[in-house]
Design a protein around this motif. Structure first.
Motif, PDB file in Angstrom:
ATOM      1  N   PRO A   1       0.718  -1.161  -0.098  1.00  0.00           N
ATOM      2  CA  PRO A   1       0.309   0.124   0.091  1.00  0.00           C
ATOM      3  C   PRO A   1       1.250   1.078  -0.180  1.00  0.00           C
ATOM      4  CG  PRO A   1      -0.612  -1.348   1.825  1.00  0.00           C
ATOM      5  CD  PRO A   1       0.320  -2.177   0.946  1.00  0.00           C
ATOM      6  N   GLY A   2       0.405   2.486  -0.215  1.00  0.00           N
ATOM      7  CA  GLY A   2       1.094   3.496  -0.359  1.00  0.00           C
ATOM      8  C   GLY A   2       0.005   4.384  -1.503  1.00  0.00           C
ATOM      9  N   VAL A   3       0.582   5.821  -1.168  1.00  0.00           N
ATOM     10  CA  VAL A   3      -0.412   7.048  -1.410  1.00  0.00           C
ATOM     11  C   VAL A   3       0.246   7.469  -2.358  1.00  0.00           C
ATOM     12  CG1 VAL A   3      -0.606   9.802  -1.094  1.00  0.00           C
ATOM     13  CG2 VAL A   3      -0.016   8.109   1.271  1.00  0.00           C
ATOM     14  N   ASN A   4      -1.089   7.653  -3.645  1.00  0.00           N
ATOM     15  CA  ASN A   4      -1.022   8.042  -4.825  1.00  0.00           C
ATOM     16  C   ASN A   4       0.085   7.529  -5.640  1.00  0.00           C
ATOM     17  OD1 ASN A   4      -2.785  10.295  -4.879  1.00  0.00           O
ATOM     18  ND2 ASN A   4      -1.630  11.566  -4.476  1.00  0.00           N
ATOM     19  N   LEU A   5      -0.541   5.574  -5.973  1.00  0.00           N
ATOM     20  CA  LEU A   5       0.467   4.987  -6.405  1.00  0.00           C
ATOM     21  C   LEU A   5       0.852   4.581  -7.981  1.00  0.00           C
ATOM     22  CD1 LEU A   5       0.555   1.990  -4.496  1.00  0.00           C
ATOM     23  CD2 LEU A   5       2.571   3.943  -4.352  1.00  0.00           C
ATOM     24  N   ALA A   6      -0.580   5.481  -8.800  1.00  0.00           N
ATOM     25  CA  ALA A   6      -0.889   5.519 -10.009  1.00  0.00           C
ATOM     26  C   ALA A   6       0.072   6.561 -10.462  1.00  0.00           C
ATOM     27  CB  ALA A   6      -2.642   6.117 -10.570  1.00  0.00           C
TER      28      ALA A   6
END
Length: 306
Positions: A299-304
């Motif tokens: 998981p992570g932030v704004n991976l796109a």
């Protein structure tokens, strides 16, 4: 506008009455019976508040001891209606429990019918966070921040037996194709594929929620819709007469918990709490509990954007 739970559950019941056989169904000849995921129990973790993670939350939320959260019930087994009004079951319910405990606050939840209504609620300040299946895209990152937690692979969902012989994106050209309003759209993919082959584009039929679209597929009012393999697995576990066909042209999609763009501290706190759940094994346990282990990510932030 919020979806009335009684109406939503009536839609589910109508679909079951129309389309379902037994709750435990066998797959192909010789295959193991599929487990009915509605019979799966919710996990009961007992984590202590992580003070370091808690301190990342905005002061107003820490003082209130709660946060307003949007949930959804349309993408099983990630989320689906429980027995009681307002109850959500599935993966997101287990993640909410773990996040509440690690963050040390209460999630004050409201069910919204689709992505569009959730994002509008974030923009208006009605909620501070969604724990749902909103697709993380570069366009959406202009207005929102995503804490991505699961991978969704696209597929073409068709009626059992695939009566129209749909085997690839080209086969949807000229047919009736369904999508839920406000959801991540792959209709442009079909337009590109069909126009490139000199074939008519599909006729788009829009729905307010996923159960209504599923019912339309079962009754033949739509011929196909784009879905995810994990949702098809769930439907098949319920005896729903559907199959899916790979849709590699649409790529893959990261699904994330979502906050408004200016609420970065909330995203950072939720991401930090989720990392705790990854480290202690609860994240993996929750996904596997719902048959979604193959769709786990880091998981992570704004991976796109990465």
């Amino acid at each position: 506008m919020l979806i009335p739970m009684k109406a939503f559950r009536r839609t589910i019941a109508a679909y079951i009455a129309f389309a379902l056989a037994p709750l435990l169904v066998a797959g192909a000849a010789g295959a193991e019976p599929l487990v009915d995921l509605t019979k799966q129990t919710q996990l009961q973790p007992g984590f202590e508040k992580n003070q370091e993670v808690h301190s990342l939350l905005p002061e107003a939320i820490r003082k209130a001891g709660e946060i307003n959260v949007a949930l959804a019930v349309g993408i099983a087994p990630v989320n689906f209606p429980g027995e009681k009004p307002g109850e959500v079951r599935g993966l997101t319910a287990d993640l909410v429990t773990g996040l509440e405990q690690v963050l040390g606050i209460k999630f004050k939840t409201t069910i919204f019918p689709n992505t569009a209504s959730q994002l509008l609620a974030l923009e208006s300040g009605q909620v501070d966070l969604t724990v749902s299946t909103n697709g993380d895209t570069l366009e959406r990152q202009k207005s929102f921040t995503f804490v991505d937690y699961i991978l969704s692979t696209n597929s073409i969902v068709v009626a059992k037996g695939n009566p129209l012989g749909i085997a690839k994106a080209l086969d949807v050209c000229g047919k009736v194709y369904g999508e839920v309003k406000g959801s991540f759209s792959v209709y442009g993919t079909f337009e590109k594929v069909c126009k490139g082959a000199g074939l008519p584009t599909p006729t788009l039929s829009s729905f307010d929620d996923a159960p209504s679209m599923m019912l339309s597929l079962a009754s033949g009012r739509v011929n196909a819709y784009a879905g995810s393999t994990f949702n098809t697995i769930y439907q098949q576990s319920q005896g729903v007469p559907v199959e899916d066909v790979p849709l590699p042209e649409a790529g893959e999609l990261l699904l994330g918990m979502t906050v408004a763009r200016n609420d970065q501290p909330i995203a950072d706190a939720v991401n930090a709490a989720l990392q705790v759940l990854v480290k202690n094994g609860y994240y993996k346990q929750a996904l596997e509990h719902w048959g979604l282990g193959a769709y786990a990510i880091q998981p992570g932030v704004n991976l796109a954007a990465k």
